[in-house]
Design a protein around this motif. Structure first.
Motif, PDB file in Angstrom:
ATOM      1  N   ASP A 209       1.984  -6.505   0.013  1.00 14.46           N
ATOM      2  CA  ASP A 209       2.942  -5.727  -0.032  1.00 14.46           C
ATOM      3  C   ASP A 209       0.747  -4.664  -0.582  1.00 14.46           C
ATOM      4  OD1 ASP A 209       3.541  -3.120  -1.141  1.00 14.46           O
ATOM      5  OD2 ASP A 209       4.249  -4.744  -2.869  1.00 14.46           O
ATOM      6  N   PRO A 210       0.856  -3.466  -0.167  1.00  9.79           N
ATOM      7  CA  PRO A 210      -0.585  -2.755  -0.039  1.00  9.79           C
ATOM      8  C   PRO A 210       0.114  -1.776  -1.096  1.00  9.79           C
ATOM      9  CG  PRO A 210       0.710  -1.706   2.072  1.00  9.79           C
ATOM     10  CD  PRO A 210       1.611  -2.957   1.337  1.00  9.79           C
ATOM     11  N   ARG A 211       1.017  -1.550  -1.481  1.00 14.85           N
ATOM     12  CA  ARG A 211       1.583  -0.882  -2.283  1.00 14.85           C
ATOM     13  C   ARG A 211       0.687  -0.156  -3.886  1.00 14.85           C
ATOM     14  NH1 ARG A 211       7.976  -0.847  -3.095  1.00 14.85           N
ATOM     15  NH2 ARG A 211       7.490  -3.131  -3.043  1.00 14.85           N
ATOM     16  N   PRO A 212       0.372  -1.638  -4.539  1.00 10.39           N
ATOM     17  CA  PRO A 212      -0.997  -1.111  -6.078  1.00 10.39           C
ATOM     18  C   PRO A 212      -1.834  -0.945  -5.437  1.00 10.39           C
ATOM     19  CG  PRO A 212       0.275  -4.347  -5.519  1.00 10.39           C
ATOM     20  CD  PRO A 212       0.782  -2.438  -4.434  1.00 10.39           C
ATOM     21  N   SER A 213      -2.706  -1.299  -4.297  1.00 14.14           N
ATOM     22  CA  SER A 213      -3.487  -0.390  -3.746  1.00 14.14           C
ATOM     23  C   SER A 213      -3.627   1.402  -3.371  1.00 14.14           C
ATOM     24  CB  SER A 213      -4.862  -0.716  -2.667  1.00 14.14           C
ATOM     25  OG  SER A 213      -3.914  -1.627  -1.793  1.00 14.14           O
ATOM     26  N   GLU A 214      -2.831   1.711  -2.980  1.00 15.79           N
ATOM     27  CA  GLU A 214      -2.320   2.917  -2.533  1.00 15.79           C
ATOM     28  C   GLU A 214      -1.820   3.950  -3.807  1.00 15.79           C
ATOM     29  OE1 GLU A 214       1.057   2.381   0.662  1.00 15.79           O
ATOM     30  OE2 GLU A 214      -0.845   2.260   2.221  1.00 15.79           O
TER      31      GLU A 214
END
Length: 329
Positions: A209-214
């Motif tokens: 899941d890339p959402r934390p960095s985004e």
């Protein structure tokens, strides 16, 4: 354009975008598409960006040379202008050479380390550029509202501290973001539908899941840009409040004109580019990539032109340097 594994799939000569998960292949290298769906115009686009790159290097290099050689250009405003030129040269150099190799030579592969370094440089320099623009607005405020204390307030030590703070802020923002992106597992596609290693384009390739960095990127960049724009607006509000109705009003606003042009040239394309990425369902992929490319190349090319045309001291020093032999004769 097709979809598999929940990711957009671009066909490419070297590899297919939709590869089976392979943890051992994590971020060893990436493939840059360039500008998707505009491959037929690669030569023309490469020529345009090469021309912009040459103009940016020559223009910013000339500004740095003039400020370094001419001892009369030692005002704080000229120091901030030199900072802006350095940031612009690093920014445009971090993306255009590799972009040209993709567009002209079809050398699309970029190593994982090189990709993350490019991403770090691109996003840190955009933060630094915003910080320099804020410093230039503060310089105009002190020069117009407190002219008698100008030298005392903006001493050489203060300018050095401001420059250090601008760089440190960018590093403190980018180090956690880079760490989050680097540690994502890239076990699906390694094809980046972009002309450089843009953060969101790279993070979307991860099989985690890339959402934390985004979210961190959006929150951090919004905080930086929002804070800088708010302080810039406040400084110009105080400038207007000081000069309106006075004889020096026209002259004061004229000295701020080139700075306002540079700010608009930087912030407006940047905001449009970010909105285009956040609402990508309404903006085509080629338009998003072109906006991002222009956001990084257009200001770096036009900034020295604007300052050389609007700033009398810079223009005079450039003419003196170019035509000194004729003047002496």
């Amino acid at each position: 354009l097709g979809y598999s594994c929940g990711l957009p799939c671009f066909k490419h000569k070297a590899t297919s975008t939709c590869m089976a998960p392979d943890p051992s292949n994590s971020s060893s290298s990436f493939i840059l598409v360039g500008i998707p769906h505009l491959e037929a115009f690669s030569s023309c686009l490469g020529t345009l960006f090469c021309s912009a790159y040459i103009i940016a290097l020559l223009g910013n290099g000339a500004v740095l040379l003039v400020i370094g050689v001419d001892r009369s250009l030692r005002q704080p405003s000229h120091c901030f202008l030199a900072m802006l030129a350095v940031v612009d040269m690093v920014m445009v150099t971090s993306i255009v050479p590799k972009m040209l190799s993709v567009l002209w030579l079809n050398t699309t592969e970029i190593g994982g380390t090189a990709c993350f370094v490019q991403m770090f440089l691109v996003h840190s320099t955009t933060s630094e550029e915003s910080g320099v623009l804020l410093a230039m607005a503060a310089d105009r405020y002190v020069a117009i509202c407190h002219p008698l204390r100008y030298r005392a307030i903006l001493s050489h030590q203060t300018i050095a501290r401001i420059g250090l703070a601008i760089v440190l802020r960018a590093q403190l923002f980018m180090v956690p973001l880079s760490w989050m992106v680097i540690n994502l597992p890239y076990c699906h596609s390694h094809v980046i539908p972009h002309s450089y290693c843009e953060h969101m384009a790279v993070a979307k390739l991860a099989c985690a899941d890339p959402r934390p960095s985004e979210l961190y990127s959006v929150a951090g960049s919004s905080l930086i840009v929002g804070t800088d724009v708010a302080f810039i607006a406040a400084s110009y509000g105080m400038i207007l409040n000081t000069v309106l109705g006075k004889r020096s009003c026209r002259k004061a606003l004229s000295t701020c004109g080139c700075h306002i042009c540079v700010m608009l040239l930087y912030y407006i394309p940047g905001i449009v580019s970010i909105c285009a990425q956040l609402f990508d369902s309404t903006v085509s992929v080629p338009a998003q990539v072109l906006l991002a490319d222009l956001y990084l190349t257009l200001p770096t090319m036009l900034n020295p032109i604007i300052y050389s045309m609007r700033t009398k001291q810079i223009r005079g020093a450039l003419l003196k340097m170019l035509f000194s032999r004729k003047l002496q004769a």
